[in-house]
Design an enzyme around this catalytic site. Structure first.
Site, PDB file in Angstrom:
ATOM      1  N   ARG A 174     -41.861 -31.456 -79.932  1.00  0.00           N
ATOM      2  CA  ARG A 174     -40.722 -30.982 -80.730  1.00  0.00           C
ATOM      3  C   ARG A 174     -40.914 -29.490 -80.974  1.00  0.00           C
ATOM      4  O   ARG A 174     -41.682 -29.084 -81.838  1.00  0.00           O
ATOM      5  CB  ARG A 174     -40.691 -31.753 -82.053  1.00  0.00           C
ATOM      6  CG  ARG A 174     -39.385 -31.626 -82.829  1.00  0.00           C
ATOM      7  CD  ARG A 174     -39.568 -32.117 -84.260  1.00  0.00           C
ATOM      8  NE  ARG A 174     -40.263 -31.110 -85.048  1.00  0.00           N
ATOM      9  CZ  ARG A 174     -41.028 -31.359 -86.116  1.00  0.00           C
ATOM     10  NH1 ARG A 174     -41.203 -32.591 -86.528  1.00  0.00           N
ATOM     11  NH2 ARG A 174     -41.622 -30.374 -86.774  1.00  0.00           N
ATOM     12  N   HIS A 181     -38.268 -30.337 -87.723  1.00  0.00           N
ATOM     13  CA  HIS A 181     -37.787 -31.725 -87.793  1.00  0.00           C
ATOM     14  C   HIS A 181     -36.262 -31.732 -87.920  1.00  0.00           C
ATOM     15  O   HIS A 181     -35.563 -32.414 -87.186  1.00  0.00           O
ATOM     16  CB  HIS A 181     -38.434 -32.430 -88.983  1.00  0.00           C
ATOM     17  CG  HIS A 181     -37.764 -33.705 -89.361  1.00  0.00           C
ATOM     18  ND1 HIS A 181     -37.760 -34.817 -88.543  1.00  0.00           N
ATOM     19  CD2 HIS A 181     -37.045 -34.057 -90.474  1.00  0.00           C
ATOM     20  CE1 HIS A 181     -37.072 -35.794 -89.137  1.00  0.00           C
ATOM     21  NE2 HIS A 181     -36.637 -35.357 -90.296  1.00  0.00           N
ATOM     22  N   TYR A 211     -47.078 -26.179 -91.590  1.00  0.00           N
ATOM     23  CA  TYR A 211     -48.045 -27.204 -91.185  1.00  0.00           C
ATOM     24  C   TYR A 211     -48.476 -27.119 -89.727  1.00  0.00           C
ATOM     25  O   TYR A 211     -49.303 -27.887 -89.292  1.00  0.00           O
ATOM     26  CB  TYR A 211     -47.491 -28.609 -91.479  1.00  0.00           C
ATOM     27  CG  TYR A 211     -46.127 -28.916 -90.885  1.00  0.00           C
ATOM     28  CD1 TYR A 211     -45.996 -29.278 -89.541  1.00  0.00           C
ATOM     29  CD2 TYR A 211     -44.966 -28.842 -91.661  1.00  0.00           C
ATOM     30  CE1 TYR A 211     -44.744 -29.566 -89.002  1.00  0.00           C
ATOM     31  CE2 TYR A 211     -43.717 -29.125 -91.120  1.00  0.00           C
ATOM     32  CZ  TYR A 211     -43.600 -29.482 -89.799  1.00  0.00           C
ATOM     33  OH  TYR A 211     -42.380 -29.753 -89.260  1.00  0.00           O
TER      34      TYR A 211
END
Lengths: 387, 338
Positions: free
Chosen positions: A274, A278, A287
């Protein structure tokens, strides 16, 4: 590799060979440098993919990347409340999506907009739910694809049940369910595999392992390659380079053929990444290591196919211009469809809760409509004080 | 007319629904050769085949989720949840999928799923086998919820639930499975409305509302009260979502007093909704605040204490005394120590 991420695609852990792959082998037909490697088992499944077909797969990936970029822009401009980007996952979705027959039925999560594109969705319908104009985008039966599922993994059971229905009907269609690495921790996904194996249902589990479930690395969901789980349920599985559109097409075709011929379910782990957040509400810099992003950018699904096409003399200016024109036209249609989308009426909030009149709801609707009417013909909606 | 037990009446209704529509399939644990732990599907797999009566793996979410997929494909699944307390693993699929798919797809996808739940206590079972979880479902938009109280309704309403294009929770009072009654199998399910409540005992002083397992108890209470000169009108709700408030309201406008009784716990239960709605609708006709006679707000107790938890005839009559403002009522403590 403390986060449990996959073996490095570029470092020689790929084992193309003459026989069917083992569960850990990563099937790859086109490497990150755009080099086509022969494969003893899977070449036959894509033998029909000639130059023009490869060009079409490339065009598809360019178009869906463009759709993704346009939708992200629309969100940033305040036209969409939210958008879940698929950037980086184009090959996994186009390769599998283009393997399907029109009478197959897709049960996806919310990130499979490229699969919806393959199914022939009206472009504005992709945005309807994210603009907040409807609870979902399309009639599932018009394109044989359920609208996006937000509860993680729930759709895998729906696909399995649908496939059980196909069995009962004596049909040879296949149900295909898309989900991510995070979903594999859900009970629903595991129960779906139990049911699919027990009934030998014609269902394909297509897991896009994009390495991140919002902020959680795949290592938190699985301590071994995800594809290893399926054989424990009695389901054959395969790991495929999810950034290799040709390999994704090949493994999906094999799974579909198995299902159509009574061979039951297959689990595909498409190892991809990805590249974006998100959703547009997420901030992956909190993160995720930027170096990881760079590593995966080097394995970009579009770039590698472009390199392959170039090496075959199939990437001339006329072709690339036409691809760009197509993508621009699709993006313009998407934007226009978004901006011209009709607004829902206040009373639509009550519609379709039930398929028949309901005394509780009818009373509430009656009261609310009379309340709205009390503001007069012009004041219909009391916007003030609603926030 | 045929005399049959409550359980047999459900079986007969299922059989007729399967005869009438080849898309009706049954799914659940142990429903095949065994015929279900309560034998409600006895003989159906033998007669209709394993493709229409599916023994499911032991996973309630899996059963419910695959039923959703079957419904997508055009089937009418009838799911058996083995016991009330086993419905919770399926809760997510029921609430997030079954209940919402028609709304989500703007009517394109229907979910004609019937979820049969044997419910309620009184059979001396261990934990998780005697619960009354109906309020979780009556609170969920998109679901219809019914509970049956006699063999004829059991026979007719299972067919109505299956024919309904919206999902229906069908709550079966398991302690009444062996009660016998007359069933007219020739009755056309389309000739009546499963959403309508039924006045089963006429009366003028108090309206007593209940459903499912407590209907016979309420009827007995009405008989006992009439011996004392109190005329009770008993209403069997049948449909719990939506409740037929028109029928309840008409009765309360006449009696001015309302008692609601159910096995489920009191707080946030269906009795609270009925009390509130009836108070909103006919406050000026009430002679007393509505009174609830219910199970306590406790986990279902171990079997030697279950009849303290379950409302019985005397507790119902105590509630009646309270709305009649009789000083002997012990259930109203608001004026006392509490």
């Amino acid at each position: 590799m403390t986060d449990g991420s996959s073996p490095d695609l570029a470092s020689g852990t790929v084992h193309p060979g003459p026989s069917r792959p083992g569960a850990d082998e990563l099937v790859q037909l086109v490497d990150p440098h755009g080099v086509r490697h022969p494969h003893g088992h899977y070449d036959a499944l894509v033998a029909d993919v000639d130059g023009p077909a490869l060009q079409k797969l490339y065009e598809d990936m360019v178009v869906v990347r463009r759709i993704d970029a346009e939708a992200t822009a629309l969100q940033r401009q305040g036209e969409l409340a939210l958008w879940p980007p698929l950037l980086g996952q184009e090959a996994a979705q186009i390769g599998s999506g283009r393997a399907l027959r029109s009478d197959d039925f897709v049960f996806s999560s919310y990130r499979e907009n490229a699969v919806a594109y393959c199914r022939g969705v009206d472009l504005a319908d992709i945005l309807r739910v994210w603009r907040g104009n409807a609870s979902s985008g399309w009639d599932p039966y018009t394109i044989n694809m359920a609208t996006p599922q937000v509860i993680i993994g729930a759709q895998t059971l729906h696909a399995t049940g649908y496939a059980m229905g196909i069995l009962n009907d004596g049909a040879d269609a296949v149900a295909v369910t898309y989900f991510g690495d995070g979903a594999t921790s859900q009970g629903d996904v595991n129960e779906a595999m139990v049911f699919a194996a027990s009934y030998q249902a014609p269902v394909v589990f297509f897991c896009q392992n994009n390495h991140w479930a919002i902020s959680e690395p795949v290592g938190l969901q699985a301590h071994v390659p995800i594809a290893r789980r399926a054989p424990g349920f009695g389901i054959p599985s395969v790991r495929v380079d999810g950034n290799d559109v040709l390999a994704c097409l090949a493994v999906t075709r094999e799974a579909l053929a198995r299902a159509r011929s009574g061979g039951g379910p297959t689990f595909i782990e498409a190892v991809t990444y990805r590249m974006g957040p998100h959703t547009t509400a997420d901030d992956p810099t909190r993160y995720r290591d930027a170096n990881e992003l760079e590593d995966w950018a080097a394995r970009d699904p579009l770039a590698r196919l472009a390199t392959l096409l170039d090496s075959l003399g199939l990437l001339d200016a006329d072709y690339t211009d036409s691809v760009k024109a197509t993508a621009d036209a699709v993006a313009a249609e998407l934007r226009e469809g978004c901006l011209s989308m009709p607004e829902p009426a206040p009373s639509d909030v009550f519609r379709h809760v039930y398929s028949a009149p309901n005394s509780w709801l009818d009373r509430q609707q009656d009261h609310y409509e009379r309340y709205l009417a009390s503001f007069g013909p012009d004041g219909g909606t009391p916007q003030e004080g609603r926030r | 007319m045929t005399t049959m037990t409550f359980g047999r009446a459900i079986t007969a209704g299922l059989r007729r629904a399967m005869d009438d529509d080849p898309k009706v399939i049954l799914m659940g644990e142990d429903i095949g050769k065994l015929g279900g732990v309560f034998r409600i599907t006895d003989g159906l797999q033998k007669d209709f085949g394993p493709h229409r009566v599916l023994d499911s793996p032991l996973a309630e979410a899996g059963i419910m989720g695959t039923a959703v997929g079957m419904a997508y494909r055009g089937y009418r699944p009838v799911v058996e949840i083995q016991f009330d307390g086993f419905v919770y693993p399926a809760f997510d699929q029921i609430v997030c999928q079954v209940a919402k798919l028609h709304y989500r797809t703007q009517g394109a996808v229907t979910m004609p799923i019937t979820i049969r739940v044997p419910f309620g206590g009184g059979i001396g079972s261990p934990e998780h086998h005697s619960e009354s979880p109906e309020a979780y479902f009556t609170h969920t938009s998109g679901l219809r919820v019914v509970s049956v109280s006699n063999p004829q309704d059991a026979y007719t309403m299972i067919q109505q639930a299956i024919a309904c294009n919206d999902p229906v929770l069908y709550f079966e009072p398991k302690r009444r499975y062996h009660v016998k009654g007359e069933v007219d199998e020739a009755v056309d399910p389309a000739s009546s409305d499963m959403g309508a409540a039924r006045v089963i005992t006429r009366g003028t002083d108090v309206t007593l509302v209940t459903y499912g397992p407590l209907v016979p108890t309420a009827r007995d209470a009405a008989v006992a009260a009439s011996d004392d000169g109190t005329s009770i009108e008993v209403i069997d709700l049948r449909s719990l979502a939506p409740v037929d408030f028109a029928t309840v309201e008409a009765s309360v406008r006449k009696t001015g007093r309302l008692v609601i009784t159910h096995e489920a716990a009191q707080s946030g239960g269906l009795g609270a909704e009925i009390a509130a709605s009836i108070t909103e609708r006919c406050f000026d006709h009430l002679e007393h605040a509505p009174v609830r006679v219910t199970g306590f707000d406790i986990p279902y107790p171990y079997s030697k204490l279950e009849f303290h938890h379950l409302p019985d005839l005397d507790r119902i009559l105590d509630g009646v005394d309270r709305v009649m403002r009789r000083p002997n009522s012990l259930s109203g403590l608001e004026g006392g120590a509490l």
